[in-house]
Design a protein around this motif. Sequence first.
Motif, PDB file in Angstrom:
ATOM      1  N   ASN A  58       0.801  -1.234   0.000  1.00 42.79           N
ATOM      2  CA  ASN A  58       0.000   0.000   0.000  1.00 42.79           C
ATOM      3  C   ASN A  58       0.829   1.277   0.000  1.00 42.79           C
ATOM      4  OD1 ASN A  58      -2.636  -1.200   0.041  1.00 42.79           O
ATOM      5  ND2 ASN A  58      -2.290  -1.753   2.176  1.00 42.79           N
ATOM      6  N   PHE A  59       2.022   1.236   0.603  1.00 41.86           N
ATOM      7  CA  PHE A  59       2.783   2.477   0.789  1.00 41.86           C
ATOM      8  C   PHE A  59       4.205   2.424   0.252  1.00 41.86           C
ATOM      9  CE2 PHE A  59       0.024   1.845   4.626  1.00 41.86           C
ATOM     10  CZ  PHE A  59      -0.994   2.717   4.233  1.00 41.86           C
ATOM     11  N   GLY A  60       4.654   1.256  -0.208  1.00 40.33           N
ATOM     12  CA  GLY A  60       6.048   1.104  -0.595  1.00 40.33           C
ATOM     13  C   GLY A  60       6.400   1.748  -1.927  1.00 40.33           C
ATOM     14  N   ILE A  61       7.652   2.183  -2.034  1.00 38.06           N
ATOM     15  CA  ILE A  61       8.185   2.705  -3.293  1.00 38.06           C
ATOM     16  C   ILE A  61       9.482   1.956  -3.613  1.00 38.06           C
ATOM     17  CG2 ILE A  61       7.136   4.986  -3.112  1.00 38.06           C
ATOM     18  CD1 ILE A  61       9.759   6.074  -2.124  1.00 38.06           C
ATOM     19  N   THR A  62       9.885   2.015  -4.875  1.00 37.91           N
ATOM     20  CA  THR A  62      11.037   1.250  -5.351  1.00 37.91           C
ATOM     21  C   THR A  62      12.340   1.796  -4.772  1.00 37.91           C
ATOM     22  OG1 THR A  62       9.860   0.801  -7.410  1.00 37.91           O
ATOM     23  CG2 THR A  62      12.241   0.451  -7.414  1.00 37.91           C
ATOM     24  N   PRO A  63      13.212   0.925  -4.280  1.00 44.61           N
ATOM     25  CA  PRO A  63      14.480   1.356  -3.691  1.00 44.61           C
ATOM     26  C   PRO A  63      15.583   1.517  -4.734  1.00 44.61           C
ATOM     27  CG  PRO A  63      14.226  -0.995  -3.383  1.00 44.61           C
ATOM     28  CD  PRO A  63      12.999  -0.534  -4.127  1.00 44.61           C
ATOM     29  N   LEU A  64      15.762   2.718  -5.254  1.00 43.99           N
ATOM     30  CA  LEU A  64      16.842   2.954  -6.207  1.00 43.99           C
ATOM     31  C   LEU A  64      18.187   2.931  -5.488  1.00 43.99           C
ATOM     32  CD1 LEU A  64      15.407   5.842  -8.429  1.00 43.99           C
ATOM     33  CD2 LEU A  64      15.525   3.404  -8.973  1.00 43.99           C
ATOM     34  N   PRO A  65      19.269   2.605  -6.206  1.00 45.06           N
ATOM     35  CA  PRO A  65      20.600   2.604  -5.590  1.00 45.06           C
ATOM     36  C   PRO A  65      20.978   3.989  -5.048  1.00 45.06           C
ATOM     37  CG  PRO A  65      20.642   1.489  -7.706  1.00 45.06           C
ATOM     38  CD  PRO A  65      19.299   2.148  -7.601  1.00 45.06           C
ATOM     39  N   PRO A  66      21.881   4.043  -4.073  1.00 43.90           N
ATOM     40  CA  PRO A  66      22.224   5.320  -3.438  1.00 43.90           C
ATOM     41  C   PRO A  66      22.897   6.324  -4.371  1.00 43.90           C
ATOM     42  CG  PRO A  66      23.675   3.542  -2.693  1.00 43.90           C
ATOM     43  CD  PRO A  66      22.562   2.896  -3.442  1.00 43.90           C
ATOM     44  N   TYR A  67      23.498   5.860  -5.458  1.00 39.72           N
ATOM     45  CA  TYR A  67      24.203   6.772  -6.378  1.00 39.72           C
ATOM     46  C   TYR A  67      23.302   7.298  -7.488  1.00 39.72           C
ATOM     47  CZ  TYR A  67      24.615   2.106  -8.404  1.00 39.72           C
ATOM     48  OH  TYR A  67      24.343   0.841  -8.842  1.00 39.72           O
ATOM     49  N   ILE A  81      18.830 -10.253  -3.666  1.00 32.04           N
ATOM     50  CA  ILE A  81      19.935  -9.290  -3.587  1.00 32.04           C
ATOM     51  C   ILE A  81      19.656  -8.272  -2.480  1.00 32.04           C
ATOM     52  CG2 ILE A  81      21.321  -7.635  -4.889  1.00 32.04           C
ATOM     53  CD1 ILE A  81      20.266  -8.984  -7.439  1.00 32.04           C
ATOM     54  N   GLY A  82      20.644  -8.065  -1.620  1.00 33.63           N
ATOM     55  CA  GLY A  82      20.505  -7.122  -0.523  1.00 33.63           C
ATOM     56  C   GLY A  82      21.369  -5.889  -0.724  1.00 33.63           C
ATOM     57  N   LEU A  83      21.292  -4.967   0.225  1.00 36.72           N
ATOM     58  CA  LEU A  83      22.048  -3.721   0.126  1.00 36.72           C
ATOM     59  C   LEU A  83      23.544  -3.936   0.228  1.00 36.72           C
ATOM     60  CD1 LEU A  83      19.909  -1.168   2.175  1.00 36.72           C
ATOM     61  CD2 LEU A  83      19.928  -1.597  -0.279  1.00 36.72           C
ATOM     62  N   GLY A  84      23.961  -5.113   0.714  1.00 37.96           N
ATOM     63  CA  GLY A  84      25.382  -5.404   0.805  1.00 37.96           C
ATOM     64  C   GLY A  84      26.087  -5.345  -0.537  1.00 37.96           C
ATOM     65  N   THR A  85      25.324  -5.479  -1.615  1.00 37.68           N
ATOM     66  CA  THR A  85      25.909  -5.428  -2.949  1.00 37.68           C
ATOM     67  C   THR A  85      26.542  -4.063  -3.234  1.00 37.68           C
ATOM     68  OG1 THR A  85      25.495  -5.964  -5.275  1.00 37.68           O
ATOM     69  CG2 THR A  85      23.814  -4.665  -4.153  1.00 37.68           C
ATOM     70  N   PHE A  86      26.078  -3.002  -2.536  1.00 38.48           N
ATOM     71  CA  PHE A  86      26.604  -1.650  -2.736  1.00 38.48           C
ATOM     72  C   PHE A  86      27.763  -1.320  -1.795  1.00 38.48           C
ATOM     73  CE2 PHE A  86      21.974  -1.145  -3.810  1.00 38.48           C
ATOM     74  CZ  PHE A  86      22.152  -1.093  -5.187  1.00 38.48           C
ATOM     75  N   LYS A  87      28.039  -2.222  -0.866  1.00 40.36           N
ATOM     76  CA  LYS A  87      29.033  -1.922   0.168  1.00 40.36           C
ATOM     77  C   LYS A  87      30.447  -2.070  -0.379  1.00 40.36           C
ATOM     78  CE  LYS A  87      30.161  -3.034   4.980  1.00 40.36           C
ATOM     79  NZ  LYS A  87      29.853  -3.937   6.126  1.00 40.36           N
TER      80      LYS A  87
END
Length: 334
Positions: A138-147, A200-206
């Motif tokens: 209901n409230f979620g939006i797509t998580p774009l990469p930090p860059y 795939i988790g956020l660790g991919t950007f670390k």
Amino acid sequence: MNKTPVSELDYELPIESIAQEPYINPEDSKLLDASTKKIYRFSEINKIIDSKSLMIFNSSQVVDVRIRTRKIKTGGQFEIFILEILNENTALCLIKTNGKKKLNEEIILEKFNITLISQEEDIFKVMFSKSVTDIIQNFGITPLPPYIIDEKHKYQYYKNFFSKNGFSTASSTAGLHFTSDIFKKLTDNGIEIDYINLDIGLGTFKPISTDYVEDFNIHSENYDIQKNTYENIIKKKKNGYKIYCVGTTTLRALEYVNITSVLKGSTDLFITKDFKFHIADYLITNFHAPRSSLISIVHAIYGDNWKELYRYAIQKNLKFLSFGDAVLFKITNK
């Protein structure tokens, strides 16, 4: 074993080489053949892949896990990033707010309430007043990469058209270049397509934070490969088919299963320069960020000349990172 200084995975990435806008038509994106340095449009990919090939994709879908809301009491902005659902009303989350983050105190937000139960480093265990799945829907939006500059019109382009099931917070971006028309061209040429699932988790950007690559504790990710899929891959390989891994996540999952024979679980396989590949014959992947575990995979496949290849791509105005172009590697170190 001689350790690899992290500087060997570093390079200068001009800000203008980072793709901020997606390709409206993914078939217009470019593919650099690392062996020949020829550059193709992705619409031509069926012409450069042998008909006796099997392409494996990661089908895990990007879930709309970013929740933007406000505190009722102060009107202050409050952002929740859901990393993992633990049960119907509880999840592991990142929290972004200007206020203090107090444990065991109910926070009244627009549409729902939360309680921060515990904290480990910057990750909170959060109890929601409603179903976590319902809140995402209901409230979620797509998580774009930090860059990538966060703009709504980009969201739809960060998801693969073939994705289903799974729970990823980052996209398998190598798959973003493909369309249903490209799939048809491939299958019409006798090329087979199959899927595995790796979340795939956020660790991919670390970035790698240690002085030496091998000392880095890489993130772990959940994967699931169907038995008939894996058996078909092995059978096809024995029969002379070339195995194309689309994305580093597909590559890691398949090579991990080859080592462990475990078809479902969690992998923290760290592919470094001395790694010997047994499943993948080719890798299609985007251009990756400096000092990342993904660059380590490129180093393992292409050797020390990867920096020269990346400089060539920059000179040719190819675009980097999630919305950028891709490179095709032939894997020979086996």
